[in-house]
Design a protein around this motif. Sequence first.
Motif, PDB file in Angstrom:
ATOM      1  N   LEU A 171      65.417  -9.461 -25.166  1.00 43.70           N
ATOM      2  CA  LEU A 171      64.565 -10.649 -25.121  1.00 43.70           C
ATOM      3  C   LEU A 171      64.334 -11.085 -23.676  1.00 43.70           C
ATOM      4  O   LEU A 171      63.206 -11.435 -23.309  1.00 43.70           O
ATOM      5  N   GLU A 172      65.378 -11.072 -22.858  1.00 44.42           N
ATOM      6  CA  GLU A 172      65.218 -11.451 -21.453  1.00 44.42           C
ATOM      7  C   GLU A 172      64.193 -10.569 -20.756  1.00 44.42           C
ATOM      8  O   GLU A 172      63.283 -11.055 -20.076  1.00 44.42           O
ATOM      9  N   ALA A 173      64.353  -9.266 -20.919  1.00 43.35           N
ATOM     10  CA  ALA A 173      63.409  -8.350 -20.282  1.00 43.35           C
ATOM     11  C   ALA A 173      62.008  -8.495 -20.879  1.00 43.35           C
ATOM     12  O   ALA A 173      61.010  -8.469 -20.158  1.00 43.35           O
ATOM     13  N   ALA A 174      61.923  -8.648 -22.211  1.00 43.24           N
ATOM     14  CA  ALA A 174      60.625  -8.719 -22.885  1.00 43.24           C
ATOM     15  C   ALA A 174      59.841  -9.949 -22.459  1.00 43.24           C
ATOM     16  O   ALA A 174      58.611  -9.897 -22.309  1.00 43.24           O
ATOM     17  N   LEU A 175      60.523 -11.079 -22.266  1.00 44.14           N
ATOM     18  CA  LEU A 175      59.821 -12.290 -21.840  1.00 44.14           C
ATOM     19  C   LEU A 175      59.236 -12.119 -20.448  1.00 44.14           C
ATOM     20  O   LEU A 175      58.111 -12.547 -20.178  1.00 44.14           O
ATOM     21  N   ILE A 176      60.013 -11.497 -19.555  1.00 46.50           N
ATOM     22  CA  ILE A 176      59.500 -11.262 -18.203  1.00 46.50           C
ATOM     23  C   ILE A 176      58.311 -10.306 -18.241  1.00 46.50           C
ATOM     24  O   ILE A 176      57.277 -10.537 -17.600  1.00 46.50           O
ATOM     25  N   VAL A 177      58.433  -9.224 -19.020  1.00 43.90           N
ATOM     26  CA  VAL A 177      57.337  -8.260 -19.134  1.00 43.90           C
ATOM     27  C   VAL A 177      56.097  -8.932 -19.719  1.00 43.90           C
ATOM     28  O   VAL A 177      54.968  -8.672 -19.279  1.00 43.90           O
ATOM     29  N   SER A 178      56.282  -9.831 -20.684  1.00 42.67           N
ATOM     30  CA  SER A 178      55.144 -10.504 -21.324  1.00 42.67           C
ATOM     31  C   SER A 178      54.396 -11.388 -20.335  1.00 42.67           C
ATOM     32  O   SER A 178      53.158 -11.390 -20.299  1.00 42.67           O
ATOM     33  N   VAL A 179      55.134 -12.149 -19.535  1.00 42.88           N
ATOM     34  CA  VAL A 179      54.485 -13.016 -18.546  1.00 42.88           C
ATOM     35  C   VAL A 179      53.750 -12.170 -17.506  1.00 42.88           C
ATOM     36  O   VAL A 179      52.613 -12.480 -17.111  1.00 42.88           O
ATOM     37  N   VAL A 180      54.389 -11.079 -17.061  1.00 43.67           N
ATOM     38  CA  VAL A 180      53.749 -10.196 -16.080  1.00 43.67           C
ATOM     39  C   VAL A 180      52.484  -9.571 -16.662  1.00 43.67           C
ATOM     40  O   VAL A 180      51.438  -9.501 -16.014  1.00 43.67           O
ATOM     41  N   ALA A 181      52.574  -9.085 -17.904  1.00 41.41           N
ATOM     42  CA  ALA A 181      51.418  -8.458 -18.550  1.00 41.41           C
ATOM     43  C   ALA A 181      50.266  -9.439 -18.697  1.00 41.41           C
ATOM     44  O   ALA A 181      49.101  -9.096 -18.487  1.00 41.41           O
ATOM     45  N   ALA A 182      50.589 -10.688 -19.049  1.00 42.97           N
ATOM     46  CA  ALA A 182      49.533 -11.692 -19.189  1.00 42.97           C
ATOM     47  C   ALA A 182      48.939 -12.040 -17.831  1.00 42.97           C
ATOM     48  O   ALA A 182      47.724 -12.208 -17.695  1.00 42.97           O
ATOM     49  N   ALA A 183      49.787 -12.149 -16.807  1.00 39.11           N
ATOM     50  CA  ALA A 183      49.308 -12.524 -15.474  1.00 39.11           C
ATOM     51  C   ALA A 183      48.402 -11.458 -14.877  1.00 39.11           C
ATOM     52  O   ALA A 183      47.566 -11.754 -14.015  1.00 39.11           O
ATOM     53  N   THR A 184      48.538 -10.201 -15.312  1.00 39.85           N
ATOM     54  CA  THR A 184      47.707  -9.109 -14.793  1.00 39.85           C
ATOM     55  C   THR A 184      46.610  -8.732 -15.784  1.00 39.85           C
ATOM     56  O   THR A 184      46.068  -7.634 -15.708  1.00 39.85           O
TER      57      THR A 184
ATOM     58  N   ARG B 202      45.566 -16.486 -25.672  1.00 42.50           N
ATOM     59  CA  ARG B 202      44.691 -17.455 -26.330  1.00 42.50           C
ATOM     60  C   ARG B 202      44.299 -18.602 -25.399  1.00 42.50           C
ATOM     61  O   ARG B 202      43.488 -19.441 -25.764  1.00 42.50           O
ATOM     62  N   ILE B 203      44.873 -18.633 -24.208  1.00 41.81           N
ATOM     63  CA  ILE B 203      44.531 -19.689 -23.254  1.00 41.81           C
ATOM     64  C   ILE B 203      43.110 -19.461 -22.743  1.00 41.81           C
ATOM     65  O   ILE B 203      42.750 -18.337 -22.388  1.00 41.81           O
ATOM     66  N   PRO B 204      42.256 -20.495 -22.709  1.00 37.76           N
ATOM     67  CA  PRO B 204      40.890 -20.324 -22.201  1.00 37.76           C
ATOM     68  C   PRO B 204      40.898 -19.752 -20.789  1.00 37.76           C
ATOM     69  O   PRO B 204      41.766 -20.075 -19.977  1.00 37.76           O
ATOM     70  N   MET B 205      39.890 -18.918 -20.500  1.00 41.17           N
ATOM     71  CA  MET B 205      39.857 -18.199 -19.236  1.00 41.17           C
ATOM     72  C   MET B 205      39.838 -19.131 -18.021  1.00 41.17           C
ATOM     73  O   MET B 205      40.424 -18.817 -16.979  1.00 41.17           O
ATOM     74  N   ARG B 206      39.220 -20.300 -18.148  1.00 46.51           N
ATOM     75  CA  ARG B 206      39.115 -21.193 -16.992  1.00 46.51           C
ATOM     76  C   ARG B 206      40.479 -21.765 -16.591  1.00 46.51           C
ATOM     77  O   ARG B 206      40.650 -22.245 -15.466  1.00 46.51           O
ATOM     78  N   HIS B 207      41.434 -21.721 -17.535  1.00 38.21           N
ATOM     79  CA  HIS B 207      42.780 -22.216 -17.233  1.00 38.21           C
ATOM     80  C   HIS B 207      43.806 -21.093 -17.152  1.00 38.21           C
ATOM     81  O   HIS B 207      44.960 -21.349 -16.790  1.00 38.21           O
ATOM     82  N   PHE B 208      43.404 -19.881 -17.483  1.00 39.11           N
ATOM     83  CA  PHE B 208      44.367 -18.800 -17.701  1.00 39.11           C
ATOM     84  C   PHE B 208      45.202 -18.504 -16.463  1.00 39.11           C
ATOM     85  O   PHE B 208      46.438 -18.487 -16.515  1.00 39.11           O
TER      86      PHE B 208
END
Length: 280
Positions: free
Chosen positions: A13-26, A170-176
């Motif tokens: 879970l620790e690794a997956a949460l970090i990977v998820s944030v990184v994947a979303a940020a890119t 699901r966050i709108p692109m203008r705020h993503f």
Amino acid sequence: MGAVALLVFREVLEAALIVSVVAAATRGVMRRGWFIGGGIALGVFGAVLVALSADLLASAFSGAGQELFNAIVLLAAVLMIGWHVLWMSSHGRELSRQMRELGSAVHSGASSLGLLLAVVALAVLREGSEVVLFLYGMRAGGAGHLWTGLAIGTAAGAALGFALYAGLLRIPMRHFFGVTNGMLVLLAAGLASTAARYLIQADLLPAWGNQLWDSSWLLGNGSVPGQTAHILIGYDAQPAGMQLVFYGLTLFLLWMGARFARRQPSTPTVDGRVVTHPVA
């Protein structure tokens, strides 16, 4: 089997949460899947090597080798995340415009992407090495059903990580990019705080108060919500004073750096290529 599944679940879970944030940020950056997949593969490979070198790490630095190794990995991740946050602060508007106009064909940010996605490898390396060491000890002790517990824990941890990723999309692109940049700042501060805890355990830093407060009654470090909050915002139910110093200093430096980066004019580009004159 239950104990194995629970521990593996928490580490994954620790690794997956970090990977998820990184994947979303890119999101939208070309070939990010290759970087993420490669980072996970490198992290798993490194975790096995670290586990095989456990005795060497334990004997290094008067028995504090594992703590020092974890702290170095975390601080390296903080530096890489910080660089990406500063880069995004000056290029976020450009990326957002390209996302709206070109869909997923975003050409900018490849150099920053490589640094940030190295965080994926570091996250998998740290958590994976702990899983491998734990499973090795359980097997030496004669425990059974290790593979079943490993499969259940891995699947459950990865599922929660994917749920976070789906929610971020699901966050709108203008705020993503603003939201993900903020999450990365909190993530970096939390990793810095955890690094400070390891350095305190290794007697390399003073604690400045071993336990400033205890909020375990409200949200324990060992619970799933507590573990999630620990990764995403750096929550600790029993923090030391030095941890708060590392946390606050990281927040301050990234906030000031982001403000400065936003004031700098971004370099004009055409189809991802830098141009030396204004675009007509």
